[in-house]
Design a protein around this motif. Structure first.
Motif, PDB file in Angstrom:
ATOM      1  N   ALA A  30      -4.526  -4.719   7.075  1.00  0.00           N
ATOM      2  CA  ALA A  30      -5.490  -3.798   6.462  1.00  0.00           C
ATOM      3  C   ALA A  30      -6.758  -4.541   6.062  1.00  0.00           C
ATOM      4  O   ALA A  30      -7.877  -4.051   6.276  1.00  0.00           O
ATOM      5  CB  ALA A  30      -4.866  -3.116   5.246  1.00  0.00           C
ATOM      6  N   ALA A  31      -6.615  -5.739   5.511  1.00  0.00           N
ATOM      7  CA  ALA A  31      -7.784  -6.530   5.118  1.00  0.00           C
ATOM      8  C   ALA A  31      -8.619  -6.907   6.343  1.00  0.00           C
ATOM      9  O   ALA A  31      -9.853  -6.819   6.317  1.00  0.00           O
ATOM     10  CB  ALA A  31      -7.339  -7.787   4.369  1.00  0.00           C
ATOM     11  N   LEU A  65     -14.107  -6.932  -0.972  1.00  0.00           N
ATOM     12  CA  LEU A  65     -13.024  -5.987  -1.264  1.00  0.00           C
ATOM     13  C   LEU A  65     -11.768  -6.334  -0.472  1.00  0.00           C
ATOM     14  O   LEU A  65     -10.652  -6.264  -1.005  1.00  0.00           O
ATOM     15  CB  LEU A  65     -13.470  -4.554  -0.959  1.00  0.00           C
ATOM     16  N   ALA A  66     -11.939  -6.736   0.776  1.00  0.00           N
ATOM     17  CA  ALA A  66     -10.788  -7.109   1.599  1.00  0.00           C
ATOM     18  C   ALA A  66     -10.121  -8.367   1.054  1.00  0.00           C
ATOM     19  O   ALA A  66      -8.886  -8.423   0.926  1.00  0.00           O
ATOM     20  CB  ALA A  66     -11.229  -7.321   3.048  1.00  0.00           C
ATOM     21  N   TYR A  67     -10.909  -9.359   0.718  1.00  0.00           N
ATOM     22  CA  TYR A  67     -10.351 -10.618   0.215  1.00  0.00           C
ATOM     23  C   TYR A  67      -9.592 -10.413  -1.095  1.00  0.00           C
ATOM     24  O   TYR A  67      -8.430 -10.793  -1.224  1.00  0.00           O
ATOM     25  CB  TYR A  67     -11.461 -11.654   0.032  1.00  0.00           C
ATOM     26  N   PHE A  68     -10.276  -9.807  -2.070  1.00  0.00           N
ATOM     27  CA  PHE A  68      -9.635  -9.619  -3.371  1.00  0.00           C
ATOM     28  C   PHE A  68      -8.528  -8.574  -3.309  1.00  0.00           C
ATOM     29  O   PHE A  68      -7.562  -8.639  -4.061  1.00  0.00           O
ATOM     30  CB  PHE A  68     -10.676  -9.285  -4.443  1.00  0.00           C
ATOM     31  N   GLY A  69      -8.645  -7.637  -2.381  1.00  0.00           N
ATOM     32  CA  GLY A  69      -7.563  -6.680  -2.173  1.00  0.00           C
ATOM     33  C   GLY A  69      -6.324  -7.344  -1.622  1.00  0.00           C
ATOM     34  O   GLY A  69      -5.196  -6.999  -1.987  1.00  0.00           O
ATOM     35  N   LYS A  72      -5.341 -10.071  -4.738  1.00  0.00           N
ATOM     36  CA  LYS A  72      -5.076  -9.608  -6.106  1.00  0.00           C
ATOM     37  C   LYS A  72      -4.499  -8.197  -6.196  1.00  0.00           C
ATOM     38  O   LYS A  72      -3.443  -7.996  -6.769  1.00  0.00           O
ATOM     39  CB  LYS A  72      -6.363  -9.665  -6.945  1.00  0.00           C
ATOM     40  N   ASN A  73      -5.237  -7.235  -5.669  1.00  0.00           N
ATOM     41  CA  ASN A  73      -4.867  -5.831  -5.861  1.00  0.00           C
ATOM     42  C   ASN A  73      -5.133  -5.056  -4.567  1.00  0.00           C
ATOM     43  O   ASN A  73      -6.284  -4.802  -4.224  1.00  0.00           O
ATOM     44  CB  ASN A  73      -5.672  -5.240  -7.021  1.00  0.00           C
ATOM     45  N   PHE A  74      -4.065  -4.663  -3.895  1.00  0.00           N
ATOM     46  CA  PHE A  74      -4.176  -4.000  -2.604  1.00  0.00           C
ATOM     47  C   PHE A  74      -5.025  -2.730  -2.654  1.00  0.00           C
ATOM     48  O   PHE A  74      -5.641  -2.348  -1.664  1.00  0.00           O
ATOM     49  CB  PHE A  74      -2.789  -3.683  -2.054  1.00  0.00           C
ATOM     50  N   LEU A  75      -5.088  -2.084  -3.794  1.00  0.00           N
ATOM     51  CA  LEU A  75      -5.882  -0.854  -3.901  1.00  0.00           C
ATOM     52  C   LEU A  75      -7.369  -1.102  -3.640  1.00  0.00           C
ATOM     53  O   LEU A  75      -8.097  -0.171  -3.292  1.00  0.00           O
ATOM     54  CB  LEU A  75      -5.681  -0.193  -5.259  1.00  0.00           C
ATOM     55  N   LEU A  76      -7.817  -2.342  -3.759  1.00  0.00           N
ATOM     56  CA  LEU A  76      -9.210  -2.654  -3.418  1.00  0.00           C
ATOM     57  C   LEU A  76      -9.458  -2.478  -1.922  1.00  0.00           C
ATOM     58  O   LEU A  76     -10.543  -2.070  -1.516  1.00  0.00           O
ATOM     59  CB  LEU A  76      -9.562  -4.078  -3.857  1.00  0.00           C
ATOM     60  N   VAL A 115      -5.140   6.270   3.986  1.00  0.00           N
ATOM     61  CA  VAL A 115      -3.909   7.002   3.640  1.00  0.00           C
ATOM     62  C   VAL A 115      -2.687   6.284   4.208  1.00  0.00           C
ATOM     63  O   VAL A 115      -1.693   6.081   3.512  1.00  0.00           O
ATOM     64  CB  VAL A 115      -3.978   8.470   4.143  1.00  0.00           C
ATOM     65  N   TYR A 116      -2.755   5.903   5.477  1.00  0.00           N
ATOM     66  CA  TYR A 116      -1.638   5.219   6.122  1.00  0.00           C
ATOM     67  C   TYR A 116      -1.257   3.944   5.374  1.00  0.00           C
ATOM     68  O   TYR A 116      -0.088   3.747   5.021  1.00  0.00           O
ATOM     69  CB  TYR A 116      -1.992   4.890   7.576  1.00  0.00           C
ATOM     70  N   PHE A 117      -2.228   3.067   5.123  1.00  0.00           N
ATOM     71  CA  PHE A 117      -1.917   1.802   4.459  1.00  0.00           C
ATOM     72  C   PHE A 117      -1.459   2.033   3.022  1.00  0.00           C
ATOM     73  O   PHE A 117      -0.587   1.315   2.529  1.00  0.00           O
ATOM     74  CB  PHE A 117      -3.088   0.827   4.521  1.00  0.00           C
ATOM     75  N   TYR A 118      -2.024   3.000   2.354  1.00  0.00           N
ATOM     76  CA  TYR A 118      -1.579   3.303   0.998  1.00  0.00           C
ATOM     77  C   TYR A 118      -0.102   3.692   0.990  1.00  0.00           C
ATOM     78  O   TYR A 118       0.673   3.203   0.178  1.00  0.00           O
ATOM     79  CB  TYR A 118      -2.436   4.415   0.379  1.00  0.00           C
ATOM     80  N   LEU A 119       0.284   4.551   1.917  1.00  0.00           N
ATOM     81  CA  LEU A 119       1.670   5.013   1.975  1.00  0.00           C
ATOM     82  C   LEU A 119       2.625   3.916   2.451  1.00  0.00           C
ATOM     83  O   LEU A 119       3.780   3.861   2.000  1.00  0.00           O
ATOM     84  CB  LEU A 119       1.792   6.242   2.885  1.00  0.00           C
ATOM     85  N   ARG A 120       2.184   3.055   3.341  1.00  0.00           N
ATOM     86  CA  ARG A 120       3.060   2.036   3.924  1.00  0.00           C
ATOM     87  C   ARG A 120       3.189   0.782   3.068  1.00  0.00           C
ATOM     88  O   ARG A 120       4.186   0.082   3.167  1.00  0.00           O
ATOM     89  CB  ARG A 120       2.576   1.647   5.316  1.00  0.00           C
ATOM     90  N   VAL A 121       2.192   0.490   2.247  1.00  0.00           N
ATOM     91  CA  VAL A 121       2.206  -0.771   1.503  1.00  0.00           C
ATOM     92  C   VAL A 121       2.566  -0.581   0.048  1.00  0.00           C
ATOM     93  O   VAL A 121       3.163  -1.466  -0.547  1.00  0.00           O
ATOM     94  CB  VAL A 121       0.838  -1.500   1.638  1.00  0.00           C
TER      95      VAL A 121
END
Length: 122
Positions: A30-31, A65-69, A72-76, A115-121
């Motif tokens: 995703a990143a 956003l990709a790096y820190f997501g 640190k926090n995937f929601l980024l 949506v896909y990555f949110y649901l899968r991760v």
């Protein structure tokens, strides 16, 4: 309307590829997708300095956003994908660099992948 359908087909293809390559960590995938889609605009904007400045700044934000997501926090990353979809819609307002229909095409991909990555991760 074709741009929307092509975006759906492209998203389905990406999801199939991600699911097929199960050995890849979805957070990292995703990143990498977020970084890749941000840097595509540099290729579009190469001939227009004003657009290029905006695109480089945008790419830096999405890269962050990709790096820190990832670290640190995937929601980024999810936030970055959604913001990139919004970027896709507004980019033609200050640049003519993107091809016609690219905004809807990319918005579709960005939102569906979010949506896909949110649901899968999660």
């Amino acid at each position: 309307m074709n741009d929307f359908y092509i975006g759906i087909i492209t998203t389905i293809s990406v999801i199939i590829l991600v699911e097929t390559l199960r050995f890849l960590e979805k957070r990292l995938t995703a990143a990498m997708i977020l970084v890749g889609i941000a840097f595509i605009y540099i290729g579009f904007s190469w001939h227009d300095i004003n657009s290029l400045v905006y695109v480089i700044l945008g790419a830096a934000v999405f890269y962050s956003l990709a790096y820190f997501g990832y670290k640190k926090n995937f929601l980024l990353i999810i936030t970055g994908l959604i913001l990139h979809g919004i970027w896709d819609i507004f980019f033609p307002c200050f640049s003519s660099a993107a091809p016609e229909g690219y905004g809807i095409f990319c918005l579709t991909i960005d939102f569906l992948l979010a949506v896909y990555f949110y649901l899968r991760v999660k």
